[in-house]
Design an enzyme around this catalytic site. Structure first.
Site, mmCIF file in Angstrom:
data_model
loop_
_atom_site.group_PDB
_atom_site.id
_atom_site.type_symbol
_atom_site.label_atom_id
_atom_site.label_comp_id
_atom_site.label_asym_id
_atom_site.label_seq_id
_atom_site.Cartn_x
_atom_site.Cartn_y
_atom_site.Cartn_z
ATOM 1 N N TYR A 221 -24.012 8.799 -32.437
ATOM 2 C CA TYR A 221 -23.369 9.893 -31.727
ATOM 3 C C TYR A 221 -24.344 11.015 -31.432
ATOM 4 C CZ TYR A 221 -22.477 11.567 -36.542
ATOM 5 O OH TYR A 221 -22.587 11.936 -37.865
ATOM 6 N N HIS B 62 -13.134 14.709 -39.498
ATOM 7 C CA HIS B 62 -14.060 15.821 -39.688
ATOM 8 C C HIS B 62 -14.103 16.743 -38.470
ATOM 9 C CE1 HIS B 62 -16.331 12.647 -42.251
ATOM 10 N NE2 HIS B 62 -15.379 13.234 -42.966
ATOM 11 N N HIS C 166 -12.578 14.352 -35.844
ATOM 12 C CA HIS C 166 -13.058 13.028 -35.452
ATOM 13 C C HIS C 166 -13.184 12.130 -36.679
ATOM 14 C CE1 HIS C 166 -16.467 10.171 -34.704
ATOM 15 N NE2 HIS C 166 -15.620 9.858 -33.739
ATOM 16 N N LYS D 26 -19.195 15.794 -28.711
ATOM 17 C CA LYS D 26 -19.832 14.579 -29.209
ATOM 18 C C LYS D 26 -19.651 13.454 -28.196
ATOM 19 C CE LYS D 26 -18.978 15.758 -33.996
ATOM 20 N NZ LYS D 26 -18.016 15.678 -35.066
ATOM 21 N N GLU E 129 -27.821 2.304 -19.006
ATOM 22 C CA GLU E 129 -28.074 3.700 -19.344
ATOM 23 C C GLU E 129 -26.890 4.174 -20.165
ATOM 24 O OE1 GLU E 129 -28.682 6.203 -15.939
ATOM 25 O OE2 GLU E 129 -30.615 5.293 -15.465
ATOM 26 N N ARG F 218 -32.307 -12.916 -19.625
ATOM 27 C CA ARG F 218 -33.178 -12.285 -20.615
ATOM 28 C C ARG F 218 -32.412 -11.386 -21.568
ATOM 29 N NH1 ARG F 218 -36.636 -8.838 -16.898
ATOM 30 N NH2 ARG F 218 -34.573 -8.675 -15.973
ATOM 31 N N GLN G 106 -28.782 16.850 -30.627
ATOM 32 C CA GLN G 106 -29.005 16.100 -31.863
ATOM 33 C C GLN G 106 -28.358 14.730 -31.741
ATOM 34 O OE1 GLN G 106 -28.258 18.254 -35.535
ATOM 35 N NE2 GLN G 106 -27.550 16.403 -36.556
ATOM 36 N N ASP G 107 -29.087 13.693 -32.158
ATOM 37 C CA ASP G 107 -28.555 12.326 -32.220
ATOM 38 C C ASP G 107 -28.432 11.924 -33.680
ATOM 39 O OD1 ASP G 107 -28.741 12.245 -29.490
ATOM 40 O OD2 ASP G 107 -30.195 10.612 -29.399
ATOM 41 N N ASN G 108 -27.336 11.235 -34.008
ATOM 42 C CA ASN G 108 -27.097 10.760 -35.372
ATOM 43 C C ASN G 108 -26.737 9.280 -35.328
ATOM 44 O OD1 ASN G 108 -27.275 13.459 -36.452
ATOM 45 N ND2 ASN G 108 -25.214 13.800 -35.693
ATOM 46 N N ASP H 245 -13.766 12.765 -48.400
ATOM 47 C CA ASP H 245 -12.640 12.428 -47.536
ATOM 48 C C ASP H 245 -11.356 12.188 -48.328
ATOM 49 O OD1 ASP H 245 -14.075 12.797 -45.240
ATOM 50 O OD2 ASP H 245 -14.528 10.681 -44.946
ATOM 51 N N ARG I 127 -14.283 6.993 -42.101
ATOM 52 C CA ARG I 127 -14.953 8.295 -42.133
ATOM 53 C C ARG I 127 -14.118 9.285 -41.325
ATOM 54 N NH1 ARG I 127 -20.519 7.726 -43.769
ATOM 55 N NH2 ARG I 127 -21.175 5.545 -43.774
#
Length: 188
Positions: free
Chosen positions: A133, A64, A120, A73, A31, A26, A49-51, A172, A61
């Site tokens: 993240y 940072h 990162h 993170k 998790e 299927r 917080q989730d992004n 950047d 990217r």
């Protein structure tokens, strides 16, 4: 434990997390985060917080970081493939200024746990990628900093295929050097 495996690297605190995937005809289930499993593996962190971002091939990217509100993170790729990099900015660390990179993809389902006070960034290697993240602190737009992705003092070995055109944001492209970062830290 058993639902995740955790690999360490030469930079203390960075951890590559691989979840156990339960699959059948299927599809699959896994998790991606369970506080109890992560705590047992030495990652005792609650995320607030989730992004999620989407990018096309060649997008780079980073690198940072946050000055006053650093974030732990937990990063992963849900579509495509990226080369993910973390640079140690922890003053006093034996690996200060060193970097670690890992391939994250929808296929390998690996995640990278990045502690506070790391820079990162990532490079998209597939035609398209979605990057997710979790962060341990909220985003503060006036608290961002960055270092050039190609700074020779850090020397990240980005796996840039021949002919790939890099796509960077204006921000950047204007990031300063690691040396400028060090000079700025002296004034803090």
């Amino acid at each position: 434990m058993g639902k995740i495996t955790v690999e360490t690297c030469h930079i203390e605190g960075l951890k590559v997390v691989t979840p156990t995937v339960f699959g059948d005809n299927r599809g699959y289930f896994m998790e991606t985060y369970n506080y109890n499993d992560f705590r047992e593996a030495g990652i005792d962190q609650v995320f607030v917080q989730d992004n999620q971002s989407a990018s096309r091939k060649g997008v780079l990217r980073g690198l940072h970081f946050q000055y006053q509100y650093p974030q732990d993170k937990l990063v992963r790729v849900i579509k495509g493939e990226v080369y993910d990099v973390a640079v140690d900015l922890r003053e006093g660390s034996e690996t200060y200024g060193q970097w670690f990179g890992v391939l994250l993809s929808e296929e390998n389902k690996k995640q990278l746990f990045i502690p506070k006070n790391f820079a990162h960034g990532f490079l998209v290697l597939s035609d398209y990628a979605e990057f997710v993240y979790q962060c341990s602190d909220f985003y503060h737009p006036n608290d961002e900093g960055g270092i050039r992705y190609d700074d020779p003092d850090i020397g990240v070995e980005w796996p840039i295929p021949e002919g790939m055109e890099l796509i960077l944001s204006d921000k950047d492209l204007k990031q300063g050097s690691f040396q400028a970062y060090l000079e700025g830290q002296k004034g803090r």
